[in-house]
Design a protein around this motif. Structure first.
Motif, PDB file in Angstrom:
ATOM      1  N   GLN A   6       0.834  -1.189   0.000  1.00  0.00           N
ATOM      2  CA  GLN A   6       0.000   0.000   0.000  1.00  0.00           C
ATOM      3  C   GLN A   6       0.872   1.243   0.000  1.00  0.00           C
ATOM      4  OE1 GLN A   6      -2.844   0.368   3.190  1.00  0.00           O
ATOM      5  NE2 GLN A   6      -3.778   2.229   2.347  1.00  0.00           N
ATOM      6  N   GLY A   7       0.576   2.179  -0.889  1.00  0.00           N
ATOM      7  CA  GLY A   7       1.342   3.408  -0.938  1.00  0.00           C
ATOM      8  C   GLY A   7       1.269   4.072  -2.294  1.00  0.00           C
ATOM      9  N   ASP A   8       2.031   5.126  -2.446  1.00  0.00           N
ATOM     10  CA  ASP A   8       2.093   5.914  -3.679  1.00  0.00           C
ATOM     11  C   ASP A   8       3.011   5.227  -4.687  1.00  0.00           C
ATOM     12  OD1 ASP A   8       1.842   8.673  -5.116  1.00  0.00           O
ATOM     13  OD2 ASP A   8       3.989   8.272  -5.010  1.00  0.00           O
ATOM     14  N   ALA A   9       2.572   5.130  -5.923  1.00  0.00           N
ATOM     15  CA  ALA A   9       3.336   4.414  -6.941  1.00  0.00           C
ATOM     16  C   ALA A   9       4.695   5.057  -7.199  1.00  0.00           C
ATOM     17  CB  ALA A   9       2.535   4.341  -8.235  1.00  0.00           C
ATOM     18  N   LEU A  10       4.742   6.389  -7.292  1.00  0.00           N
ATOM     19  CA  LEU A  10       6.021   7.051  -7.561  1.00  0.00           C
ATOM     20  C   LEU A  10       6.986   6.876  -6.394  1.00  0.00           C
ATOM     21  CD1 LEU A  10       4.925  10.395  -9.266  1.00  0.00           C
ATOM     22  CD2 LEU A  10       6.099   8.453 -10.326  1.00  0.00           C
ATOM     23  N   ALA A  11       6.484   6.962  -5.168  1.00  0.00           N
ATOM     24  CA  ALA A  11       7.345   6.749  -4.007  1.00  0.00           C
ATOM     25  C   ALA A  11       7.867   5.321  -3.980  1.00  0.00           C
ATOM     26  CB  ALA A  11       6.577   7.056  -2.723  1.00  0.00           C
ATOM     27  N   PHE A  12       7.025   4.367  -4.354  1.00  0.00           N
ATOM     28  CA  PHE A  12       7.448   2.969  -4.398  1.00  0.00           C
ATOM     29  C   PHE A  12       8.546   2.770  -5.433  1.00  0.00           C
ATOM     30  CE2 PHE A  12       7.171  -1.435  -5.807  1.00  0.00           C
ATOM     31  CZ  PHE A  12       7.130  -2.124  -4.594  1.00  0.00           C
ATOM     32  N   LEU A  13       8.376   3.358  -6.606  1.00  0.00           N
ATOM     33  CA  LEU A  13       9.406   3.244  -7.648  1.00  0.00           C
ATOM     34  C   LEU A  13      10.714   3.873  -7.201  1.00  0.00           C
ATOM     35  CD1 LEU A  13       7.217   4.078 -10.769  1.00  0.00           C
ATOM     36  CD2 LEU A  13       8.400   1.910 -10.380  1.00  0.00           C
ATOM     37  N   ALA A  14      10.629   5.007  -6.520  1.00  0.00           N
ATOM     38  CA  ALA A  14      11.839   5.703  -6.072  1.00  0.00           C
ATOM     39  C   ALA A  14      12.579   4.907  -5.007  1.00  0.00           C
ATOM     40  CB  ALA A  14      11.470   7.081  -5.531  1.00  0.00           C
ATOM     41  N   ALA A  15      11.830   4.221  -4.141  1.00  0.00           N
ATOM     42  CA  ALA A  15      12.451   3.485  -3.045  1.00  0.00           C
ATOM     43  C   ALA A  15      12.918   2.099  -3.456  1.00  0.00           C
ATOM     44  CB  ALA A  15      11.466   3.361  -1.883  1.00  0.00           C
ATOM     45  N   SER A  16      12.368   1.583  -4.548  1.00  0.00           N
ATOM     46  CA  SER A  16      12.675   0.216  -4.959  1.00  0.00           C
ATOM     47  C   SER A  16      14.053   0.119  -5.599  1.00  0.00           C
ATOM     48  CB  SER A  16      11.619  -0.271  -5.951  1.00  0.00           C
ATOM     49  OG  SER A  16      11.955  -1.539  -6.463  1.00  0.00           O
ATOM     50  N   THR A  17      14.721  -0.969  -5.345  1.00  0.00           N
ATOM     51  CA  THR A  17      15.987  -1.255  -6.024  1.00  0.00           C
ATOM     52  C   THR A  17      15.852  -2.466  -6.933  1.00  0.00           C
ATOM     53  OG1 THR A  17      16.735  -2.620  -4.154  1.00  0.00           O
ATOM     54  CG2 THR A  17      17.358  -0.278  -4.145  1.00  0.00           C
ATOM     55  N   ALA A  18      14.692  -3.100  -6.920  1.00  0.00           N
ATOM     56  CA  ALA A  18      14.491  -4.321  -7.697  1.00  0.00           C
ATOM     57  C   ALA A  18      14.229  -3.982  -9.160  1.00  0.00           C
ATOM     58  CB  ALA A  18      13.323  -5.119  -7.134  1.00  0.00           C
ATOM     59  N   PRO A  19      14.850  -4.708 -10.090  1.00  0.00           N
ATOM     60  CA  PRO A  19      14.526  -4.531 -11.500  1.00  0.00           C
ATOM     61  C   PRO A  19      13.319  -5.385 -11.881  1.00  0.00           C
ATOM     62  CG  PRO A  19      16.337  -6.079 -11.306  1.00  0.00           C
ATOM     63  CD  PRO A  19      15.986  -5.654  -9.907  1.00  0.00           C
TER      64      PRO A  19
ATOM     65  N   ARG B 211      13.411   1.393 -13.525  1.00  0.00           N
ATOM     66  CA  ARG B 211      13.202   0.135 -12.811  1.00  0.00           C
ATOM     67  C   ARG B 211      13.059  -1.058 -13.747  1.00  0.00           C
ATOM     68  NH1 ARG B 211      15.244   2.001  -9.558  1.00  0.00           N
ATOM     69  NH2 ARG B 211      16.367   0.044  -9.842  1.00  0.00           N
ATOM     70  N   LEU B 212      13.048  -0.821 -15.057  1.00  0.00           N
ATOM     71  CA  LEU B 212      12.952  -1.908 -16.020  1.00  0.00           C
ATOM     72  C   LEU B 212      14.332  -2.428 -16.406  1.00  0.00           C
ATOM     73  CD1 LEU B 212      10.236  -0.570 -18.501  1.00  0.00           C
ATOM     74  CD2 LEU B 212      10.016  -2.609 -17.054  1.00  0.00           C
ATOM     75  N   VAL B 213      14.421  -3.740 -16.633  1.00  0.00           N
ATOM     76  CA  VAL B 213      15.638  -4.300 -17.212  1.00  0.00           C
ATOM     77  C   VAL B 213      15.689  -3.887 -18.678  1.00  0.00           C
ATOM     78  CG1 VAL B 213      15.579  -6.280 -15.644  1.00  0.00           C
ATOM     79  CG2 VAL B 213      14.558  -6.480 -17.917  1.00  0.00           C
ATOM     80  N   PRO B 214      16.861  -3.833 -19.296  1.00  0.00           N
ATOM     81  CA  PRO B 214      16.915  -3.585 -20.743  1.00  0.00           C
ATOM     82  C   PRO B 214      16.054  -4.595 -21.490  1.00  0.00           C
ATOM     83  CG  PRO B 214      19.096  -3.393 -19.795  1.00  0.00           C
ATOM     84  CD  PRO B 214      18.217  -3.917 -18.702  1.00  0.00           C
TER      85      PRO B 214
ATOM     86  N   ARG C  77      12.066  -0.757 -22.912  1.00  0.00           N
ATOM     87  CA  ARG C  77      13.249  -0.051 -22.411  1.00  0.00           C
ATOM     88  C   ARG C  77      14.449  -0.346 -23.291  1.00  0.00           C
ATOM     89  NH1 ARG C  77      17.999   0.327 -19.649  1.00  0.00           N
ATOM     90  NH2 ARG C  77      18.073   1.473 -17.688  1.00  0.00           N
ATOM     91  N   GLY C  78      15.112   0.715 -23.749  1.00  0.00           N
ATOM     92  CA  GLY C  78      16.337   0.552 -24.506  1.00  0.00           C
ATOM     93  C   GLY C  78      17.509   0.249 -23.584  1.00  0.00           C
ATOM     94  N   SER C  79      18.693   0.226 -24.141  1.00  0.00           N
ATOM     95  CA  SER C  79      19.880  -0.109 -23.354  1.00  0.00           C
ATOM     96  C   SER C  79      20.485   1.101 -22.657  1.00  0.00           C
ATOM     97  CB  SER C  79      20.936  -0.753 -24.252  1.00  0.00           C
ATOM     98  OG  SER C  79      21.274   0.128 -25.316  1.00  0.00           O
ATOM     99  N   SER C  80      20.071   2.308 -23.052  1.00  0.00           N
ATOM    100  CA  SER C  80      20.571   3.520 -22.400  1.00  0.00           C
ATOM    101  C   SER C  80      19.520   4.593 -22.540  1.00  0.00           C
ATOM    102  CB  SER C  80      21.890   3.979 -23.028  1.00  0.00           C
ATOM    103  OG  SER C  80      21.703   4.322 -24.390  1.00  0.00           O
ATOM    104  N   TRP C  81      19.712   5.684 -21.797  1.00  0.00           N
ATOM    105  CA  TRP C  81      18.729   6.771 -21.840  1.00  0.00           C
ATOM    106  C   TRP C  81      19.459   8.095 -21.784  1.00  0.00           C
ATOM    107  CZ3 TRP C  81      16.701  10.188 -17.801  1.00  0.00           C
ATOM    108  CH2 TRP C  81      15.574  10.902 -18.209  1.00  0.00           C
ATOM    109  N   GLU C  82      19.222   8.945 -22.778  1.00  0.00           N
ATOM    110  CA  GLU C  82      19.816  10.277 -22.801  1.00  0.00           C
ATOM    111  C   GLU C  82      18.728  11.273 -23.134  1.00  0.00           C
ATOM    112  OE1 GLU C  82      23.161  10.566 -25.302  1.00  0.00           O
ATOM    113  OE2 GLU C  82      24.310   8.994 -24.297  1.00  0.00           O
ATOM    114  N   ARG C  83      18.631  12.307 -22.315  1.00  0.00           N
ATOM    115  CA  ARG C  83      17.630  13.344 -22.558  1.00  0.00           C
ATOM    116  C   ARG C  83      18.144  14.675 -22.041  1.00  0.00           C
ATOM    117  NH1 ARG C  83      13.393  15.587 -19.429  1.00  0.00           N
ATOM    118  NH2 ARG C  83      11.705  16.412 -20.718  1.00  0.00           N
TER     119      ARG C  83
ATOM    120  N   VAL D 291      19.747  -0.353 -15.348  1.00  0.00           N
ATOM    121  CA  VAL D 291      19.376  -1.389 -14.401  1.00  0.00           C
ATOM    122  C   VAL D 291      19.667  -2.722 -15.053  1.00  0.00           C
ATOM    123  CG1 VAL D 291      17.482  -2.432 -13.111  1.00  0.00           C
ATOM    124  CG2 VAL D 291      17.570   0.032 -13.411  1.00  0.00           C
ATOM    125  N   THR D 292      20.368  -3.565 -14.393  1.00  0.00           N
ATOM    126  CA  THR D 292      20.665  -4.879 -14.951  1.00  0.00           C
ATOM    127  C   THR D 292      19.998  -5.945 -14.119  1.00  0.00           C
ATOM    128  OG1 THR D 292      22.694  -4.996 -13.654  1.00  0.00           O
ATOM    129  CG2 THR D 292      22.870  -4.149 -15.893  1.00  0.00           C
TER     130      THR D 292
END
Length: 241
Positions: free
Chosen positions: A102-115, A141-144, A224-230, A239-240
């Motif tokens: 239970q919680g906010d989705a963005l906060a969960f994504l920020a706190a998560s280390t799992a891919p 949070r996505l694997v390539p 998700r691509g292999s890198s991200w530039e913006r 994330v591997t």
């Protein structure tokens, strides 16, 4: 401090019945992207295999998540509503592999280390959070090669960006109000590409030919691509698995 949005979604939960015992095919679990029963594509959109990890943003009462768990996924769900999660725990108590938070989705994504091999949202949190925050958080949070997909109502022509959704709370109370983000398919596609997603599609699935409900479903998907530039050469940390 309690998130006021959770009370709104608790109210919504009380208006929604549990998922049917079986669908038209006689299946006891199934995946549905649309607001129409027995309609549209299923879990194949996520291109998962047994043993993969998947995250549902706004999992609600857990019907889609339970289906993925029965297919052998590590199925993780996050939702603001305690009432919705209680329904999920009651209905799917015999399903192994589900993990509910239970919680906010963005906060969960920020706190998560799992891919994750896939992240998705079916009329869920990704519809009700700013895509400028959601999309980079999901990407991180996505694997390539991992898939992000979301579905929601198509926008009303000319009504784009942050909009208000009103959730009825009874005849003697004002409705609860939550924000949602509406964009036409081409805008969603451009935003996903801007944040590094590849093989992007954004399509309105027509409503079934039978029945009176004629509003289709906007289904958005990217890989998700292999890198991200913006902007200014900033590179997103990969994330591997």
């Amino acid at each position: 401090m309690t998130d006021p949005r959770s009370a709104a979604w608790d109210t919504y939960s009380h208006t929604k019945p549990q998922r049917r015992t079986t669908n038209a095919k006689g299946e006891t679990t199934w995946f549905n992207w649309t607001q129409h029963p027995d309609h549209g594509p299923g879990a194949e959109v996520l291109t998962l295999k047994s043993g993969d990890s998947v995250l549902d943003l706004g999992c609600g009462s857990g019907g889609n998540l339970a289906h993925l768990a029965t297919l052998g996924m590590r199925a993780v769900g996050i939702d603001l509503s305690g009432a919705q999660l209680a329904k999920a725990r009651r209905r799917w108590s015999d399903v192994n592999g589900m993990e509910l938070h239970q919680g906010d989705a963005l906060a969960f994504l920020a706190a998560s280390t799992a891919p994750y091999n896939a992240i998705y949202s079916v009329f869920g949190a990704a519809y009700f959070t700013d895509p400028g925050l959601t999309l980079p958080a999901v990407y991180g949070r996505l694997v390539p090669g991992g898939v992000f997909a979301m579905s929601q109502h198509p926008p009303v022509e000319g009504c784009y960006g942050c909009q208000a959704s009103y959730i009825p709370r009874g005849p003697d109370e004002d409705p609860a109000i939550v924000k949602r983000w509406d964009h036409p398919p081409e805008t969603w596609a451009a935003m996903l590409k801007e944040y590094g997603f590849e093989d992007v599609t954004a399509t309105v699935l027509p409503a079934p030919e039978h029945g009176k409900r004629r509003i289709g479903t906007l289904l958005i998907r990217g890989v998700r691509g292999s890198s991200w530039e913006r902007g200014h050469g900033t590179t997103r940390t990969e994330v591997t698995k």
